[in-house]
Design a protein around this motif. Sequence first.
Motif, PDB file in Angstrom:
ATOM      1  N   SER A  65       9.297  11.778  17.554  1.00  0.00           N
ATOM      2  CA  SER A  65       8.703  11.616  18.883  1.00  0.00           C
ATOM      3  C   SER A  65       7.457  10.760  18.865  1.00  0.00           C
ATOM      4  CB  SER A  65       8.327  12.985  19.456  1.00  0.00           C
ATOM      5  OG  SER A  65       9.435  13.809  19.497  1.00  0.00           O
ATOM      6  N   THR A  66       6.798  10.708  17.720  1.00  0.00           N
ATOM      7  CA  THR A  66       5.555   9.955  17.635  1.00  0.00           C
ATOM      8  C   THR A  66       5.547   9.142  16.353  1.00  0.00           C
ATOM      9  OG1 THR A  66       4.444  11.818  18.679  1.00  0.00           O
ATOM     10  CG2 THR A  66       3.038  10.167  17.677  1.00  0.00           C
ATOM     11  N   VAL A  67       5.042   7.926  16.444  1.00  0.00           N
ATOM     12  CA  VAL A  67       4.965   7.061  15.267  1.00  0.00           C
ATOM     13  C   VAL A  67       3.577   6.430  15.265  1.00  0.00           C
ATOM     14  CG1 VAL A  67       5.702   4.780  14.520  1.00  0.00           C
ATOM     15  CG2 VAL A  67       7.380   6.536  14.842  1.00  0.00           C
ATOM     16  N   ALA A  68       2.935   6.373  14.088  1.00  0.00           N
ATOM     17  CA  ALA A  68       1.616   5.735  14.017  1.00  0.00           C
ATOM     18  C   ALA A  68       1.746   4.411  13.291  1.00  0.00           C
ATOM     19  CB  ALA A  68       0.633   6.650  13.282  1.00  0.00           C
ATOM     20  N   ILE A  69       1.246   3.369  13.903  1.00  0.00           N
ATOM     21  CA  ILE A  69       1.307   2.050  13.276  1.00  0.00           C
ATOM     22  C   ILE A  69       0.037   1.871  12.474  1.00  0.00           C
ATOM     23  CG2 ILE A  69       1.485  -0.396  13.695  1.00  0.00           C
ATOM     24  CD1 ILE A  69       3.265   0.065  15.867  1.00  0.00           C
ATOM     25  N   ASN A  70       0.228   1.600  11.197  1.00  0.00           N
ATOM     26  CA  ASN A  70      -0.871   1.668  10.243  1.00  0.00           C
ATOM     27  C   ASN A  70      -1.402   0.284   9.898  1.00  0.00           C
ATOM     28  OD1 ASN A  70      -2.609   2.556   8.327  1.00  0.00           O
ATOM     29  ND2 ASN A  70      -1.062   2.965   6.773  1.00  0.00           N
ATOM     30  N   HIS A  71      -2.694   0.094  10.095  1.00  0.00           N
ATOM     31  CA  HIS A  71      -3.348  -1.146   9.665  1.00  0.00           C
ATOM     32  C   HIS A  71      -4.173  -0.818   8.428  1.00  0.00           C
ATOM     33  CE1 HIS A  71      -2.607  -1.550  13.986  1.00  0.00           C
ATOM     34  NE2 HIS A  71      -2.501  -2.839  13.768  1.00  0.00           N
ATOM     35  N   VAL A  72      -3.934  -1.554   7.334  1.00  0.00           N
ATOM     36  CA  VAL A  72      -4.622  -1.245   6.076  1.00  0.00           C
ATOM     37  C   VAL A  72      -5.732  -2.251   5.832  1.00  0.00           C
ATOM     38  CG1 VAL A  72      -4.320  -0.953   3.621  1.00  0.00           C
ATOM     39  CG2 VAL A  72      -2.478  -0.317   5.154  1.00  0.00           C
ATOM     40  N   ILE A  73      -6.913  -1.744   5.510  1.00  0.00           N
ATOM     41  CA  ILE A  73      -8.043  -2.622   5.199  1.00  0.00           C
ATOM     42  C   ILE A  73      -8.495  -2.306   3.785  1.00  0.00           C
ATOM     43  CG2 ILE A  73     -10.394  -3.245   5.839  1.00  0.00           C
ATOM     44  CD1 ILE A  73      -8.733  -3.958   8.056  1.00  0.00           C
ATOM     45  N   ASP A  74      -8.518  -3.321   2.923  1.00  0.00           N
ATOM     46  CA  ASP A  74      -8.927  -3.115   1.542  1.00  0.00           C
ATOM     47  C   ASP A  74     -10.249  -3.835   1.326  1.00  0.00           C
ATOM     48  OD1 ASP A  74      -7.140  -3.317  -1.600  1.00  0.00           O
ATOM     49  OD2 ASP A  74      -9.210  -2.780  -1.129  1.00  0.00           O
ATOM     50  N   PHE A  75     -11.286  -3.066   1.010  1.00  0.00           N
ATOM     51  CA  PHE A  75     -12.595  -3.701   0.910  1.00  0.00           C
ATOM     52  C   PHE A  75     -12.783  -4.512  -0.355  1.00  0.00           C
ATOM     53  CE2 PHE A  75     -14.487  -2.578   4.655  1.00  0.00           C
ATOM     54  CZ  PHE A  75     -14.208  -1.272   4.989  1.00  0.00           C
ATOM     55  N   LYS A  76     -11.902  -4.283  -1.330  1.00  0.00           N
ATOM     56  CA  LYS A  76     -12.072  -5.036  -2.578  1.00  0.00           C
ATOM     57  C   LYS A  76     -11.813  -6.524  -2.343  1.00  0.00           C
ATOM     58  CE  LYS A  76      -9.891  -3.726  -6.317  1.00  0.00           C
ATOM     59  NZ  LYS A  76      -9.421  -2.533  -7.004  1.00  0.00           N
ATOM     60  N   GLU A  77     -10.880  -6.780  -1.439  1.00  0.00           N
ATOM     61  CA  GLU A  77     -10.613  -8.196  -1.155  1.00  0.00           C
ATOM     62  C   GLU A  77     -11.776  -8.757  -0.367  1.00  0.00           C
ATOM     63  OE1 GLU A  77      -6.840  -8.457   0.736  1.00  0.00           O
ATOM     64  OE2 GLU A  77      -5.972  -6.964  -0.609  1.00  0.00           O
ATOM     65  N   LYS A  78     -11.744 -10.049  -0.211  1.00  0.00           N
ATOM     66  CA  LYS A  78     -12.887 -10.654   0.460  1.00  0.00           C
ATOM     67  C   LYS A  78     -13.071 -10.059   1.844  1.00  0.00           C
ATOM     68  CE  LYS A  78     -10.446 -14.889   1.654  1.00  0.00           C
ATOM     69  NZ  LYS A  78      -9.138 -14.520   1.872  1.00  0.00           N
ATOM     70  N   LYS A  79     -14.246 -10.130   2.281  1.00  0.00           N
ATOM     71  CA  LYS A  79     -14.724  -9.422   3.458  1.00  0.00           C
ATOM     72  C   LYS A  79     -13.691  -9.354   4.579  1.00  0.00           C
ATOM     73  CE  LYS A  79     -18.765  -8.136   5.538  1.00  0.00           C
ATOM     74  NZ  LYS A  79     -18.743  -6.707   5.657  1.00  0.00           N
ATOM     75  N   GLN A  80     -13.266  -8.112   4.845  1.00  0.00           N
ATOM     76  CA  GLN A  80     -12.270  -7.961   5.897  1.00  0.00           C
ATOM     77  C   GLN A  80     -12.894  -7.290   7.096  1.00  0.00           C
ATOM     78  OE1 GLN A  80      -8.747  -6.021   4.691  1.00  0.00           O
ATOM     79  NE2 GLN A  80      -7.947  -7.818   3.664  1.00  0.00           N
ATOM     80  N   GLU A  81     -12.589  -7.808   8.236  1.00  0.00           N
ATOM     81  CA  GLU A  81     -13.124  -7.227   9.450  1.00  0.00           C
ATOM     82  C   GLU A  81     -12.189  -6.147   9.952  1.00  0.00           C
ATOM     83  OE1 GLU A  81     -16.469  -9.120   9.416  1.00  0.00           O
ATOM     84  OE2 GLU A  81     -15.927  -8.014  11.212  1.00  0.00           O
ATOM     85  N   ILE A  82     -12.775  -5.159  10.545  1.00  0.00           N
ATOM     86  CA  ILE A  82     -11.927  -4.146  11.170  1.00  0.00           C
ATOM     87  C   ILE A  82     -11.635  -4.642  12.578  1.00  0.00           C
ATOM     88  CG2 ILE A  82     -11.808  -1.770  11.955  1.00  0.00           C
ATOM     89  CD1 ILE A  82     -13.610  -1.041   9.688  1.00  0.00           C
ATOM     90  N   VAL A  83     -10.413  -5.073  12.730  1.00  0.00           N
ATOM     91  CA  VAL A  83     -10.098  -5.685  14.013  1.00  0.00           C
ATOM     92  C   VAL A  83      -9.705  -4.624  15.024  1.00  0.00           C
ATOM     93  CG1 VAL A  83      -9.386  -7.861  13.026  1.00  0.00           C
ATOM     94  CG2 VAL A  83      -7.746  -6.009  13.219  1.00  0.00           C
ATOM     95  N   LYS A  84      -9.805  -5.011  16.254  1.00  0.00           N
ATOM     96  CA  LYS A  84      -9.393  -4.116  17.326  1.00  0.00           C
ATOM     97  C   LYS A  84      -7.881  -3.980  17.253  1.00  0.00           C
ATOM     98  CE  LYS A  84      -9.775  -4.785  22.028  1.00  0.00           C
ATOM     99  NZ  LYS A  84     -10.497  -5.015  23.288  1.00  0.00           N
ATOM    100  N   PRO A  85      -7.371  -2.786  17.339  1.00  0.00           N
ATOM    101  CA  PRO A  85      -5.917  -2.654  17.270  1.00  0.00           C
ATOM    102  C   PRO A  85      -5.288  -3.144  18.566  1.00  0.00           C
ATOM    103  CG  PRO A  85      -6.893  -0.531  17.723  1.00  0.00           C
ATOM    104  CD  PRO A  85      -8.039  -1.479  17.507  1.00  0.00           C
TER     105      PRO A  85
END
Lengths: 237, 341
Positions: free
Chosen positions: A31-51
């Motif tokens: 009934s419910t599914v969560a779409i997962n955005h993965v952010i890995d800080f080890k890689e070069k600077k990643q921004e947390i984008v708006k979903p």
Amino acid sequence: MAVFADLNVPASPDRKSLQKLLEAAAHLGYSTVAINHVIDFKEKKQEIVKPVSPSELFPSLPIVQGKSKPIKIVTRLTLVVSDPSHCNVLRSTSTNIRLYDIIAVFPKTEKLFHAIDRGIYFEVLYTPAIRDSTMRRYTISNALSLMQICKGKNIILSSAAERPLELRGPYDVTNLGLLFGLSESDAKAAVSTNCRAVLLHGETRRTAFGVVYTKKPPRPDEEEGVLPVRKKAKTEA
Amino acid sequence: MSGPLRRLGETPRHLLVCEKSHVRHERSRHAARVRSHAYNCCVSFLIPECGMLPEALKNIITNIGEYYLVKNLSLHELVTHEFINAFVKKGKLIISVDKDTYEELGLQGRPSQYSGKKVMRYIVTIDLTDSAFDLGSKKHKRVLWALKEKKPLEFDFLLSWHDTGAEGSTLMSYFSKNQIQPRQPKTTFSTLRNLQCPVLHSNELQGKLEESCSSQELFEWLGAVFNKVDLDNKSFSFLSTYCCPQPSTVVEQAYLCTITGFILPETIIQLLEQLCCYFDEPKLAQWVTLTVHGFADSPVSWRESEHGFQKGGENLYNFVVFRTLDYWLQMAVGANDDCPP
């Protein structure tokens, strides 16, 4: 009947394949599914984008088999942390984090396990066990160790399915939970009740600090609204 | 790793109750048992050494009444006094709801027996023919308000009704504005050839070594027959290693009939009676079986025992009627269930 949820479907830029995955999940009874955005800080600077809002991505959602409602999509952010300083971002007031329904942390070192608060759930993924036989051994042995520590409580089982073929039906996942050392009722809860608790916990994190949750009632003359009911539901989540 | 993995060797919790008696015995409870299991979705009977359906049984099957489907019926329609007076002589409305619905509904109920630490399911029972529920009483007003305004619940219903022929409206006329649709139960017939059947002795419920099979072995064998599983453990079969329990005989033919739909207990009692009359004339068969399955997601099993659905919602019973009219009655339930009566 129980309400089943799969809280880890990796986000992909290919909208068509994601749509196919959603249709497969709805067909299997989730009934419910969560779409997962993965952010890995080890890689070069990643921004947390708006979903991206799910309603923009998918104008028509498939109906869940066995129910008459369409599948519900929530957003999830997973932070891969290998250093305690990465956790600071969780406490920051970055507005983008608040837009996600569920926040997950993927600790890479043992130190970080101790930094984890109460009221959270541990996730065990099952698709690695499907893809590869070596991974299957690791998944099962890790899951068994986890069960020994937490005694089968606060566990959720989810796929990290990238293709519709990697999804499994909720009762199959429940049976897989038995292999991981869960009891019958714990295994079923790992796909239903515990996922619901995670979603409610996520809601309390986003709205004022988890004590009071008010919802504007549809009719203007109703004074109480749904306040008492909601409050009760949250504290037991 | 013995702790968690030990559970893998166990089957999920299930119960099988077996009792034996004689059909014409004055204290036989077979009719009572059938009547107390109200929600039946599938009835099957198996007659060994029989190639054709006996006429009497055929008549009952063709005369099984219809059941009705009503879509999007509001629950509050079932607690109005017009409905109760027309159709409910004595009864309760039992609603099984999840936690969120229970809290929104606001009616008194109790937690499900199979909840564990975190209660996720509640059962609300409303006695419709109790004097406290009379027209205009506080209880009635509250229930009507809860179901009509606070949390309107609408479902598709399957309805069935034992028409005693008394005056009054019928289900069709009462729900005519809800687009009620009549449905006929579906029947399938088949003749099984060269079937291995276990040998049974009516007074040996536990079976006797090399003389007869136990009731549990019969129950499993019957399940294998219904699912068309091979009974002889062929070496090339990867699906099943099941063997017919010994001692067994091979019968040339056996008649299997299955009826699916919403079937009333009264119909089942008629079928059972006719199966007993099957032995009025001499027959080759030593015994016949009648199996009844309840709905998997029914909130109750026998009488008002709560029925839960963990991974399967089986609640079924099986009669084995012998030539002498002795019978075995087996009642089976799954994981989240009370012991059958």
